[in-house]
Design a protein around this motif. Structure first.
Motif, mmCIF file in Angstrom:
data_model
loop_
_atom_site.group_PDB
_atom_site.id
_atom_site.type_symbol
_atom_site.label_atom_id
_atom_site.label_comp_id
_atom_site.label_asym_id
_atom_site.label_seq_id
_atom_site.Cartn_x
_atom_site.Cartn_y
_atom_site.Cartn_z
ATOM 1 N N PHE B 388 178.659 43.197 70.777
ATOM 2 C CA PHE B 388 177.247 43.022 70.023
ATOM 3 C C PHE B 388 176.951 41.669 70.279
ATOM 4 N N ASP B 389 175.533 41.412 69.971
ATOM 5 C CA ASP B 389 175.007 40.126 69.926
ATOM 6 C C ASP B 389 174.458 39.680 68.421
ATOM 7 N N LEU B 390 174.255 38.622 68.326
ATOM 8 C CA LEU B 390 173.493 38.073 67.039
ATOM 9 C C LEU B 390 172.580 39.151 66.407
ATOM 10 N N ASP B 391 171.558 39.488 67.049
ATOM 11 C CA ASP B 391 170.562 40.244 66.679
ATOM 12 C C ASP B 391 171.008 41.657 66.059
ATOM 13 N N MET B 392 171.849 42.078 66.853
ATOM 14 C CA MET B 392 172.685 43.408 66.533
ATOM 15 C C MET B 392 173.492 43.388 64.937
ATOM 16 N N LEU B 393 174.052 42.231 64.733
ATOM 17 C CA LEU B 393 174.771 42.052 63.777
ATOM 18 C C LEU B 393 173.746 41.771 62.532
ATOM 19 N N SER B 394 172.932 40.934 62.797
ATOM 20 C CA SER B 394 172.059 40.529 61.647
ATOM 21 C C SER B 394 171.291 41.702 61.215
ATOM 22 N N ASN B 395 171.035 42.547 62.228
ATOM 23 C CA ASN B 395 170.222 43.874 62.053
ATOM 24 C C ASN B 395 171.124 44.801 60.754
ATOM 25 N N SER B 396 172.522 44.806 61.064
ATOM 26 C CA SER B 396 173.358 45.305 60.280
ATOM 27 C C SER B 396 173.199 44.702 58.870
ATOM 28 N N PHE B 397 173.450 43.361 58.824
ATOM 29 C CA PHE B 397 173.269 42.720 57.573
ATOM 30 C C PHE B 397 172.202 43.158 56.718
ATOM 31 N N ARG B 398 171.008 43.237 57.542
ATOM 32 C CA ARG B 398 169.760 43.548 56.924
ATOM 33 C C ARG B 398 169.700 44.834 56.228
ATOM 34 N N ARG B 399 170.524 45.818 56.979
ATOM 35 C CA ARG B 399 170.397 47.201 56.626
ATOM 36 C C ARG B 399 171.266 47.302 55.225
ATOM 37 N N PHE B 400 172.107 46.359 54.873
ATOM 38 C CA PHE B 400 172.999 46.429 53.570
ATOM 39 C C PHE B 400 171.956 45.482 52.654
ATOM 40 N N GLY B 401 170.875 45.133 52.794
ATOM 41 C CA GLY B 401 170.041 44.480 51.801
ATOM 42 C C GLY B 401 170.274 42.952 51.853
ATOM 43 N N PHE B 402 171.138 42.361 52.940
ATOM 44 C CA PHE B 402 171.221 40.899 52.866
ATOM 45 C C PHE B 402 169.943 40.229 53.259
ATOM 46 N N GLY B 403 169.741 38.985 53.160
ATOM 47 C CA GLY B 403 168.356 38.185 53.621
ATOM 48 C C GLY B 403 167.125 38.857 52.845
ATOM 49 N N GLN B 404 167.199 39.581 51.813
ATOM 50 C CA GLN B 404 165.942 39.954 51.236
ATOM 51 C C GLN B 404 166.460 40.321 49.621
ATOM 52 N N PRO B 405 165.544 40.184 48.770
ATOM 53 C CA PRO B 405 165.548 40.440 47.209
ATOM 54 C C PRO B 405 166.472 41.483 47.083
ATOM 55 N N SER B 406 167.138 41.648 46.169
ATOM 56 C CA SER B 406 167.557 43.088 45.872
ATOM 57 C C SER B 406 166.675 43.766 44.897
ATOM 58 N N GLN B 407 165.490 43.176 44.436
ATOM 59 C CA GLN B 407 164.912 43.889 43.443
ATOM 60 C C GLN B 407 165.159 43.959 42.114
ATOM 61 N N ILE B 408 166.393 43.022 41.921
ATOM 62 C CA ILE B 408 166.962 43.301 40.525
ATOM 63 C C ILE B 408 165.872 42.792 39.352
ATOM 64 N N ASP B 409 165.904 43.379 38.323
ATOM 65 C CA ASP B 409 164.736 43.182 37.297
ATOM 66 C C ASP B 409 164.972 41.822 36.418
ATOM 67 N N ILE B 410 165.242 40.848 37.177
ATOM 68 C CA ILE B 410 165.531 39.376 36.635
ATOM 69 C C ILE B 410 164.707 38.495 37.662
ATOM 70 N N SER B 411 163.785 37.898 37.218
ATOM 71 C CA SER B 411 162.875 37.128 38.491
ATOM 72 C C SER B 411 163.863 35.966 38.733
ATOM 73 N N GLY B 412 163.319 35.303 39.686
ATOM 74 C CA GLY B 412 163.590 34.069 40.321
ATOM 75 C C GLY B 412 164.727 34.163 41.349
ATOM 76 N N GLU B 413 165.021 35.552 41.795
ATOM 77 C CA GLU B 413 165.933 35.836 42.779
ATOM 78 C C GLU B 413 165.898 35.083 44.038
ATOM 79 N N SER B 414 166.929 34.717 44.482
ATOM 80 C CA SER B 414 167.075 34.048 45.982
ATOM 81 C C SER B 414 167.065 35.117 46.987
ATOM 82 N N SER B 415 166.518 35.126 48.249
ATOM 83 C CA SER B 415 166.518 36.109 49.360
ATOM 84 C C SER B 415 167.905 35.851 50.018
ATOM 85 N N GLY B 416 168.644 34.683 50.067
ATOM 86 C CA GLY B 416 169.717 34.422 50.809
ATOM 87 C C GLY B 416 169.386 34.338 52.238
ATOM 88 N N LEU B 417 170.304 34.252 53.470
ATOM 89 C CA LEU B 417 169.890 34.085 54.694
ATOM 90 C C LEU B 417 170.770 34.647 55.802
#
Lengths: 409, 587
Positions: B388-417
């Motif tokens: 695979f290449d980096l974009d294929m891997l990062s795509n998989s990460f994003r599919r599991f919610g990484f790199g974006q807020p989880s929308q937990i009901d407590i504000s101030g959440e970080s998105s990660g990278l």
């Protein structure tokens, strides 16, 4: 012939009488509203107190109608002197609410001598100007009349009562104008005062200097005199900021608060705000008699005298204010008309003097209520409550009627 | 004698009349301006002038745990207020107050200045007064004209748990906070506003509605009576909110993390409910109630472990090996990849001019995907990166919610990278990074950064094969939609069985997470994430099946060392406690 005058009711200027009756009635109606919830004796209730003082007031008016005109002329200076003494007297007593306006002579109420001083000053001035007819074209001949008014004015100013002082001072200009003084001289009288005030603002001072120069040019006095007047005024103007700065800040503040009491926000500014709120909330027709919330919840200060117009504005609306001011304008113009028609110099001068006193009362009081000028604590003629003031107004009313009557002499 | 002649000319007479009418008209214009044009404004002003509004604070809603145990309660206290317009001889009265209740008079006058908003608006002088203090003031009532007191509910925490980062705290509305509030009528100075955690997130539920009653007063401030057309309104208490927390589990987590830095999250994978969450170190939740001393503030602000930071949704961590399931899924999606083919691990791997080490320096020997997972072998994954290449891997990460807020009901959440090729180009330049970066990222190192709550959502998605709901603390009608990664069931099967192998295999790195209870099936993965702050961060994620119930867990111990030896045993202790509570409940 003087002394053999026949007094007849039909000779009285009926329009003036109706105007005064109308204004007094309005005054009583409003005072009745204010007094609705008053508890305490007759002298604590503005309405009953006013009714009570109506008695000597009307008696005074009628009495004056039977006093010969020459008697008034004859005793003009004596009455003036006596009134000056009475104005000074309070200074020997204890201050009343921090001022020396009131004289306690053992009655259940105090007397305010300055209310009478303004009448006698105007009469004394009328006599002086009618007796010295011919010299009025000279600048120096206006000096004595000026001194005549400045004596009571300065005393009253020290009481301190700036409002009444203004009223005492005001008649001198129209009376000088009436007796033929050149308007240019009247301008010169006021010029140094303007020069001093304008000097605190560069732009204003420049405009003032131009106005001064143009006026002097148009009036065309002798060249040396023109230069003297112009540069004298400029010099006074330039000097005044230095004089001002040489005062301590404490002295400066006292002068500033004297000129503009609104600098004290919890005092005068609060009163002005409450007054404007009362008037503004009244609208066109008012909230109705006895329904003024600002009035009855006592947000409105000195409502029975200085701010009575605010009560009218709130309860009876713009429509009533309009009628009152028009009627008052009509009254003053009628007095002026009598003054114009009068063939007697003394009467004419006294009448224009009284007209000015009323006009300045109305203007200063009303302008204060609507926040046009700083609070000066001056009542509204015929409407405001106040013993000395009511009697003084009715004495002037009597004098106006008396001097208006055209004699067949 | 000048008998028939008038004294003045007609012109002079006209000028006098003209000036008179001019002045009268000036006055009339001014009256017109105020009474007709300004009527509305002054009418409003006249109304507020005579009507005094007294407000009573509504008690905030309670915050409860899932079984109805109270986590946040209200304590009735009293506040002392003054109506400035009625207050004469301020200094003397403040002096008397401070003498009576034993409070520094400078505090009283400072509060007066701080809360002052107008002559007829009640201004706070002191708060947190007890009934005893109020009754003492009542004795001096005659000397305290213009001084009033009102009941004021204060936040209070009766529970054995702290849960400080979840519950959050309330803050007093001061002038600067009030300036930022859009609807000014909602908050007055001295009101409480949720400032953090659930108190903030569910402010609109918890707040309640202030009670209001109107008095007609005169200029001296004396009450004349009620205003007829403005009937009084009683305060409406805020709504209670029921959290998903279990007080017992929460207590267990807090005890386990006592003295360490890190996070434990426990929940139910299908629903996303969080049973317990701790971010250590934490603080006492009542720290923010009452009078906060300056030195207390400073000691918390300057504490090296930063207790105020909510680590589970703000902390950014390298995940390490716990993301290897994502790398495995990326591999399995490639048809050419055969999970059974062995790669040899010699402890390190030479890629270009760089050497990438395995955590086991002597090497794992021959590894297929399953043995690489249970041993957490790095070299196996390095050697597989050509699939695979980096974009294929990062795509998989994003599919599991990484790199974006989880929308937990407590504000101030970080998105990660989650680094992508374009991100790497931007950061290092097009030729500034090589494929070597992909090796690091494939084992959860390098630029990759995650928050524990993202990891929690990730493990829920693994446990439910992609159908878990968004993690949350409060069950609301409409949860934000979670991401749902979709893979063939054979891929899910493989991942689940490998995660089971991590726990049950002799060599499995996560075997110390398994409690010795029959029927309690644990699945998991360990991670030891290298970082620039010292020892590795110890990670464990997983879930347990126990009868018909599932429990998911994330453990992170900052700089704890090996995930298998530090984090996995903590997970076991949590599971043991869950078993205990369940047994107790069953009995």
């Amino acid at each position: 012939m003087i002394g053999s005058q026949s007094f007849e009711l039909k000779d009285l200027p009926i329009k003036i009488i109706w105007a005064v009756v109308f204004l007094s009635t309005i005054g009583l109606i409003v005072l009745k509203s204010i007094s609705q919830h008053h508890i305490g004796g007759v002298f604590q209730n503005p309405f009953s107190k006013q009714i009570l003082f109506m008695v000597p007031s009307v008696i005074g008016t009628i009495t004056i109608l039977f006093v010969p005109r020459y008697t008034i002329h004859k005793y003009a200076y004596a009455l003036y002197a006596i009134s000056i003494i009475f104005v000074i007297l309070p200074f020997f007593g204890s201050p009343h609410a921090g001022t020396y306006r009131w004289l306690n002579i053992g009655l259940p109420f105090a007397v305010q001598p300055s209310e009478f001083a303004k009448i006698f000053t105007a009469i004394a001035l009328a006599r002086y100007l009618s007796d010295h007819n011919l010299e009025m074209k000279h600048f120096m001949s206006i000096i004595i009349p000026i001194i005549l008014v400045l004596i009571p004015t300065s005393i009253v100013m020290n009481q301190p009562d700036l409002g009444t002082a203004i009223v005492i001072l005001a008649p001198v200009l129209p009376m000088l104008y009436w007796s033929g003084a050149r308007p240019f001289y009247l301008f010169l009288l006021l010029a140094p005062l303007f020069s001093m005030l304008m000097a605190f603002h560069n732009m204003a001072f420049t405009i003032w200097a131009i106005v001064l120069g143009v006026t002097i040019f148009i009036a065309r006095p002798k060249t040396i005199m023109s230069f003297g007047l112009f540069f004298g005024n400029i010099f006074i103007g330039l000097l005044s900021p230095f004089l001002w700065n040489s005062l301590t800040s404490y002295q400066q503040n006292r002068i500033l608060t004297f000129i503009n009491p609104e600098k004290d926000p919890l005092g005068a500014a609060y009163q002005i705000i409450q007054s404007k709120t009362a008037i503004g909330s009244g609208g066109l027709f008012g909230k109705g008699w006895g329904d003024g919330t600002q009035t009855h919840l006592k947000f409105l200060p000195v409502q029975e005298s200085d701010f009575i117009l605010s009560v009218i504005g709130e309860e009876l609306g713009f429509i009533t204010i309009f009628v009152i001011l028009i009627v008052f304008g009509y009254l003053i113009v009628q007095i002026m008309k009598q003054s114009y028609l009068s063939k007697d110099r003394f009467s004419s001068l006294a009448l224009i003097g009284f007209a000015t006193i009323f006009l300045s009362h109305v203007f200063v009081n009303t302008a204060m209520t609507v926040g046009l000028i700083p609070v000066k604590g001056l009542p509204f003629p015929f409407i405001s409550a106040g013993g000395s003031f009511l009697i003084a107004c009715y004495l002037m009313f009597g004098l106006i009627l008396k001097l208006s009557v055209n004699y067949s002499d | 004698m000048l008998k028939a002649e008038n004294i003045v000319s007609f012109r002079q007479y006209l000028i006098a009349i003209g000036i008179t009418w001019f002045l009268i008209i000036v006055l009339l214009v001014r009256f017109f301006q105020i009474q007709i044009i300004g009527h509305d404004r002054y009418r409003k002003k006249a109304n507020t002038n005579r009507i005094r509004k007294i407000t009573t604070t509504a008690p905030r809603g309670l915050i409860l745990d899932r079984n109805g145990q109270i986590l946040v309660d209200n304590l009735p206290t009293y506040v002392l207020t003054a109506i400035p317009g009625e207050l004469s001889q301020k200094g003397e009265k403040f002096g008397l107050i401070s003498k009576t209740i034993g409070l520094d008079s400078t505090i009283v006058s400072r509060n007066y200045k701080k809360y002052y908003r107008g002559r007829f608006i009640s201004t706070r002088l002191a708060k947190d007064l007890t009934f005893h203090q109020i009754s003492k003031l009542e004795e001096n009532k005659l000397n305290l004209e213009g001084i009033y007191y009102q009941q004021f509910p204060e936040r209070y925490f009766p529970s054995v748990v702290r849960a400080s980062h979840i519950l959050g705290y309330v803050k007093e509305v001061d002038k600067s906070i009030r300036a930022t509030i859009k609807d000014k009528s909602e908050y007055e100075l001295g009101d409480m506003i949720g400032w953090n955690g659930l108190e903030k997130k569910y402010e609109s539920y918890l707040k309640g509605k202030r009670g209001v009653y109107f008095y007609e007063v005169d200029a001296l401030g004396r009450e004349v009576g009620y205003v007829e057309d403005l009937p009084p309104k009683k305060p409406e208490p805020g709504q209670n909110i029921i959290t998903t927390l279990d007080i017992n589990i929460q207590k267990t987590l807090e005890n386990l993390m006592e003295g360490s830095r890190g996070v434990i999250l426990v929940g139910i994978p299908e629903t996303g409910e969080i049973l317990g969450a701790v971010s250590a170190p934490d603080f006492k939740p009542d720290l923010f109630t009452g009078l906060m001393l300056e030195q207390d503030w400073q000691s918390i602000l300057k504490h090296p472990d930063k207790p105020l930071i909510n680590r589970f949704n703000q902390g950014l961590y390298p995940p390490g090996s716990i993301v290897k399931m994502i790398t495995a899924i990326t591999l399995l999606k490639n048809q050419e990849f055969d999970p059974e083919v062995e790669q040899i691990c010699e402890g390190s791997y030479q890629f270009g001019d760089r050497v990438f080490g395995c955590w086991s320096t002597q090497g794992h020997g021959g590894m297929n995907l399953t043995s690489a997972m249970l041993n957490s072998c790095d070299v196996y994954f390095y050697k597989s990166t050509h699939y695979f290449d980096l974009d294929m891997l990062s795509n998989s990460f994003r599919r599991f919610g990484f790199g974006q807020p989880s929308q937990i009901d407590i504000s101030g959440e970080s998105s990660g990278l989650v680094p992508t090729a374009s991100f790497m180009n931007k950061r290092y330049g097009r030729y500034g990074w090589s494929k070597g970066a992909l090796l690091n990222i494939s084992i959860g190192q390098g630029e990759l950064l995650v928050t524990p709550i993202q990891v929690f959502n990730y493990v829920n998605l693994l446990a439910t094969r992609g159908i878990a709901q968004t993690p949350h603390f409060v069950r609301v009608d409409q949860l934000p939609e979670n991401i749902h990664p979709n893979y063939e069931s054979n891929i899910w099967d493989r991942i689940v069985s490998d995660m089971r192998a991590v726990i049950v295999d002799e060599k499995g790195t996560g075997k110390s997470a398994q409690p010795n209870v029959p029927g309690f099936k644990v699945f998991g993965k360990t991670g030891s994430a290298e970082n620039s702050h010292g020892e590795s961060h110890a990670w464990f994620l997983g879930w347990a099946e126990y009868y018909d119930k599932n429990y998911s867990i994330v453990v992170l111990v900052e700089n704890g060392g090996s995930g298998g030896t530090i984090a996995a045993p903590i997970a076991r202790q949590v599971f043991s406690q869950i078993i205990n509570y369940n047994d107790m409940a069953a009995r």
